[in-house]
Design a protein around this motif. Sequence first.
Motif, short mmCIF file in Angstrom:
data_model
loop_
_atom_site.label_atom_id
_atom_site.label_comp_id
_atom_site.label_asym_id
_atom_site.label_seq_id
_atom_site.Cartn_x
_atom_site.Cartn_y
_atom_site.Cartn_z
N GLY A 155 1.05 -64.93 40.65
CA GLY A 155 1.44 -64.28 39.41
C GLY A 155 1.49 -62.77 39.55
N SER A 156 1.76 -62.31 40.75
CA SER A 156 1.74 -60.88 41.05
C SER A 156 3.16 -60.36 41.27
N GLU A 157 3.46 -59.25 40.63
CA GLU A 157 4.76 -58.61 40.82
C GLU A 157 4.96 -58.19 42.28
N VAL A 158 3.89 -57.73 42.91
CA VAL A 158 3.96 -57.30 44.31
C VAL A 158 4.34 -58.47 45.21
N THR A 159 3.65 -59.61 45.06
CA THR A 159 3.93 -60.74 45.93
C THR A 159 5.30 -61.35 45.63
N ALA A 160 5.70 -61.35 44.37
CA ALA A 160 7.03 -61.87 44.01
C ALA A 160 8.12 -61.03 44.67
N ALA A 161 7.97 -59.72 44.64
CA ALA A 161 8.95 -58.83 45.28
C ALA A 161 8.96 -59.02 46.80
N GLN A 162 7.77 -59.22 47.38
CA GLN A 162 7.70 -59.46 48.82
C GLN A 162 8.47 -60.72 49.21
N LEU A 163 8.35 -61.77 48.40
CA LEU A 163 9.05 -63.02 48.71
C LEU A 163 10.56 -62.85 48.62
N ILE A 164 11.01 -62.09 47.66
CA ILE A 164 12.45 -61.81 47.57
C ILE A 164 12.90 -61.08 48.82
N LYS A 165 12.10 -60.11 49.26
CA LYS A 165 12.44 -59.31 50.44
C LYS A 165 12.52 -60.16 51.71
N VAL A 166 11.63 -61.13 51.88
CA VAL A 166 11.59 -61.90 53.13
C VAL A 166 12.37 -63.21 53.06
N TYR A 202 1.44 -67.20 36.96
CA TYR A 202 1.77 -66.61 35.66
C TYR A 202 1.17 -65.22 35.62
N SER A 203 1.99 -64.20 35.47
CA SER A 203 1.48 -62.83 35.46
C SER A 203 0.63 -62.60 34.20
N PRO A 204 -0.38 -61.77 34.31
CA PRO A 204 -1.24 -61.51 33.15
C PRO A 204 -0.47 -61.02 31.91
N SER A 205 0.57 -60.23 32.12
CA SER A 205 1.33 -59.70 30.99
C SER A 205 2.46 -60.62 30.56
N GLY A 206 2.82 -61.57 31.43
CA GLY A 206 3.95 -62.44 31.14
C GLY A 206 5.29 -61.85 31.53
N THR A 207 5.28 -60.63 32.09
CA THR A 207 6.52 -60.00 32.52
C THR A 207 6.38 -59.48 33.94
#
Length: 165
Positions: free
Chosen positions: A63-74, A86-91
């Motif tokens: 649920g981390s924006e950092v890890t989600a972006a990393q997966l898109i990158k790789v 699920y991210s804490p903020s929902g966004t």
Amino acid sequence: SLLALKAMGVSKVIVVDIMENRLKKALELGADAVINGKEADTSAKILELTGKRGCDLSIETAGSEVTAAQLIKVSKKGAVVVFVGYSPSGTMTLPIGMALDKELTFKTIFRYRNIYPLAIEAVSSGKANIRNIVSNYYELDHIQEALTDCVGNKAEIVKGVVKVS
């Protein structure tokens, strides 16, 4: 997720986490490689482990924006990225331009809904051995201790089970 991927015949599974006990457990359970996201450049390491090809399938469970972006990158062109966490903020703010360029497919699932029959079949047939995933057992009389430990000691406890007999 690791056990499900292995049960479905995925040939190479790389697990990323920031807790050493979880990484050790992932290796015990059959991960082909593990990466400590606090200690390594996760994207670079995944690309190295895949011969710079990237991933066909990625599952984001933190649920981390950092890890989600990393997966898109790789991800490889045409890959699938599944969002479970699920991210804490929902966004989240994600590199959508990169996802479009790679023609990625995003899938979402809320708490693994509607897959219980498949999971039960995988466990009962022996394709997924869940016995070794548990790191801590508690008696029912110690349920408060179990809850306190599992919430407050995530670095040490991978999965806790309360035995009801």
